[in-house]
Scaffold this motif. Structure first.
Motif, short mmCIF file in Angstrom:
data_model
loop_
_atom_site.label_atom_id
_atom_site.label_comp_id
_atom_site.label_asym_id
_atom_site.label_seq_id
_atom_site.Cartn_x
_atom_site.Cartn_y
_atom_site.Cartn_z
N GLY A 1 40.69 31.86 34.59
CA GLY A 1 41.32 32.80 33.68
C GLY A 1 42.58 33.39 34.27
N PRO A 2 43.31 34.17 33.48
CA PRO A 2 44.59 34.72 33.95
C PRO A 2 44.40 35.89 34.91
CG PRO A 2 44.15 35.50 31.75
CD PRO A 2 43.05 34.54 32.09
N ILE A 3 45.45 36.13 35.68
CA ILE A 3 45.56 37.30 36.54
C ILE A 3 46.49 38.25 35.82
CG2 ILE A 3 46.33 38.16 38.78
CD1 ILE A 3 45.89 35.30 39.82
N ARG A 4 46.11 39.51 35.71
CA ARG A 4 46.96 40.49 35.03
C ARG A 4 47.37 41.57 36.01
NH1 ARG A 4 42.86 39.21 31.39
NH2 ARG A 4 43.65 38.18 29.54
N PHE A 5 48.66 41.90 36.02
CA PHE A 5 49.15 42.98 36.86
C PHE A 5 50.45 43.53 36.28
CE2 PHE A 5 50.31 38.89 38.65
CZ PHE A 5 51.67 39.01 38.91
N VAL A 6 50.85 44.68 36.78
CA VAL A 6 52.03 45.38 36.28
C VAL A 6 53.20 45.14 37.22
CG1 VAL A 6 52.99 47.64 35.70
CG2 VAL A 6 50.60 47.15 35.20
N VAL A 7 54.36 44.81 36.65
CA VAL A 7 55.58 44.59 37.42
C VAL A 7 56.74 45.34 36.75
CG1 VAL A 7 54.90 42.32 38.29
CG2 VAL A 7 56.18 42.48 36.17
N ASN A 8 57.78 45.59 37.52
CA ASN A 8 59.02 46.11 36.94
C ASN A 8 59.76 44.95 36.29
OD1 ASN A 8 58.75 48.80 37.72
ND2 ASN A 8 59.64 48.40 39.73
N THR B 1 53.20 38.03 44.31
CA THR B 1 52.17 38.99 43.89
C THR B 1 51.00 38.28 43.24
OG1 THR B 1 53.88 40.66 43.53
CG2 THR B 1 51.74 41.05 42.51
N ALA B 2 51.27 37.29 42.41
CA ALA B 2 50.21 36.54 41.74
C ALA B 2 49.35 35.79 42.75
CB ALA B 2 50.79 35.58 40.71
N MET B 3 49.98 35.17 43.73
CA MET B 3 49.23 34.43 44.74
C MET B 3 48.38 35.36 45.61
SD MET B 3 51.98 31.49 45.78
CE MET B 3 50.93 30.81 47.03
N LYS B 4 48.90 36.53 45.94
CA LYS B 4 48.13 37.50 46.73
C LYS B 4 46.95 38.03 45.93
CE LYS B 4 51.83 38.93 49.80
NZ LYS B 4 52.79 39.97 50.15
N SER B 5 47.15 38.32 44.65
CA SER B 5 46.06 38.79 43.80
C SER B 5 45.01 37.71 43.63
CB SER B 5 46.59 39.20 42.42
OG SER B 5 47.47 40.27 42.53
N TYR B 6 45.45 36.48 43.48
CA TYR B 6 44.55 35.33 43.32
C TYR B 6 43.67 35.18 44.56
CZ TYR B 6 43.32 30.45 42.21
OH TYR B 6 42.67 29.29 41.93
N ALA B 7 44.28 35.26 45.74
CA ALA B 7 43.53 35.13 46.99
C ALA B 7 42.59 36.31 47.21
CB ALA B 7 44.50 35.00 48.16
N ARG B 8 43.05 37.52 46.88
CA ARG B 8 42.22 38.72 47.06
C ARG B 8 40.97 38.66 46.19
NH1 ARG B 8 45.42 43.23 45.09
NH2 ARG B 8 46.82 41.89 45.97
N GLU B 9 41.08 38.07 45.01
CA GLU B 9 39.93 37.95 44.11
C GLU B 9 39.02 36.79 44.49
OE1 GLU B 9 41.30 37.79 40.08
OE2 GLU B 9 42.43 39.65 40.27
N GLY B 10 39.42 35.96 45.45
CA GLY B 10 38.60 34.84 45.90
C GLY B 10 38.46 33.73 44.87
N ARG B 11 39.49 33.50 44.11
CA ARG B 11 39.44 32.47 43.06
C ARG B 11 39.58 31.07 43.65
NH1 ARG B 11 41.84 34.15 37.47
NH2 ARG B 11 41.29 36.34 37.38
N LEU B 12 39.13 30.11 42.86
CA LEU B 12 39.25 28.71 43.23
C LEU B 12 40.09 27.99 42.19
CD1 LEU B 12 35.61 27.96 44.30
CD2 LEU B 12 37.55 28.33 45.78
N PRO B 13 40.81 26.95 42.50
CA PRO B 13 40.99 26.31 43.79
C PRO B 13 41.87 27.15 44.71
CG PRO B 13 42.42 25.28 42.19
CD PRO B 13 41.59 26.29 41.45
N ILE B 14 41.72 26.97 46.02
CA ILE B 14 42.51 27.72 47.00
C ILE B 14 43.95 27.21 46.93
CG2 ILE B 14 42.80 28.17 49.45
CD1 ILE B 14 39.73 27.90 49.68
N LEU B 15 44.89 28.15 46.87
CA LEU B 15 46.29 27.79 46.68
C LEU B 15 47.08 27.67 47.97
CD1 LEU B 15 47.17 30.12 43.68
CD2 LEU B 15 46.50 27.73 43.62
N ILE C 1 51.85 41.80 32.79
CA ILE C 1 51.99 40.36 32.57
C ILE C 1 50.68 39.65 32.91
CG2 ILE C 1 54.47 40.38 33.01
CD1 ILE C 1 53.87 39.09 35.73
N SER C 2 50.52 38.47 32.33
CA SER C 2 49.37 37.61 32.60
C SER C 2 49.89 36.31 33.19
CB SER C 2 48.62 37.28 31.31
OG SER C 2 48.05 38.44 30.77
N VAL C 3 49.32 35.94 34.34
CA VAL C 3 49.70 34.69 35.00
C VAL C 3 48.45 33.82 35.08
CG1 VAL C 3 50.59 33.63 37.10
CG2 VAL C 3 51.51 35.82 36.33
N THR C 4 48.50 32.67 34.42
CA THR C 4 47.40 31.72 34.47
C THR C 4 47.72 30.68 35.52
OG1 THR C 4 46.97 32.04 32.13
CG2 THR C 4 46.04 30.07 33.14
#
Length: 136
Positions: A28-35, A46-60, A19-22
């Motif tokens: 840009g979108p975050i892409r990851f695999v889910v059941n 999961t999207a918020m953790k991936s977003y923070a791990r990648e250091g994206r802005l704005p901070i959520l 899936i892609s979560v913008t």
């Protein structure tokens, strides 16, 4: 290259989806695999953790209760946190902050954030659909 082999006594738990979560306001979108049986709340987490791990802005922040997951293709209503992600039938989503009420804005001690423009992605989306394209 090392390949992952699934154990024979582990049953496969549903289909997996890429899936892609913008995130509204992000580059840009975050892409990851889910059941497909995962809940929308788990996908938001999961999207918020991936977003923070990648250091994206704005901070959520880290409170997933402040966010809603939308499917722009399926409609303008937010998905229920208790709904399964596979029940929607699409793979592209948009993560937005929940609108704050006046009481919660007044109770916060932080200074207001200034932003260019106003409105939400839904208003922009509806406005762009209403534009009339002239033909030659």
């Amino acid at each position: 290259m090392l390949l992952y082999k699934q154990k024979k006594n582990q049953p496969v738990k549903g289909n997996r989806l890429l899936i892609s979560v913008t995130v509204l306001g992000s580059a840009g979108p975050i892409r990851f695999v889910v059941n497909e049986d995962e809940l929308v709340a788990a996908v938001i987490d999961t999207a918020m953790k991936s977003y923070a791990r990648e250091g994206r802005l704005p901070i959520l922040g880290s409170d997933l209760n402040n966010f809603m997951l939308y499917c722009p293709i399926a409609g303008t209503e937010a998905l229920s946190p208790w709904e399964t992600i596979g029940s929607v039938g699409v793979r592209n989503f948009m993560l937005c902050r929940k609108p704050q009420t006046e009481k919660s804005i007044d109770s916060e001690k932080s200074p207001p954030l200034s932003r260019k423009g106003s409105g939400s992605w839904k208003a922009w989306f509806n406005k762009s659909l209403n534009l009339k394209i002239s033909t030659h």
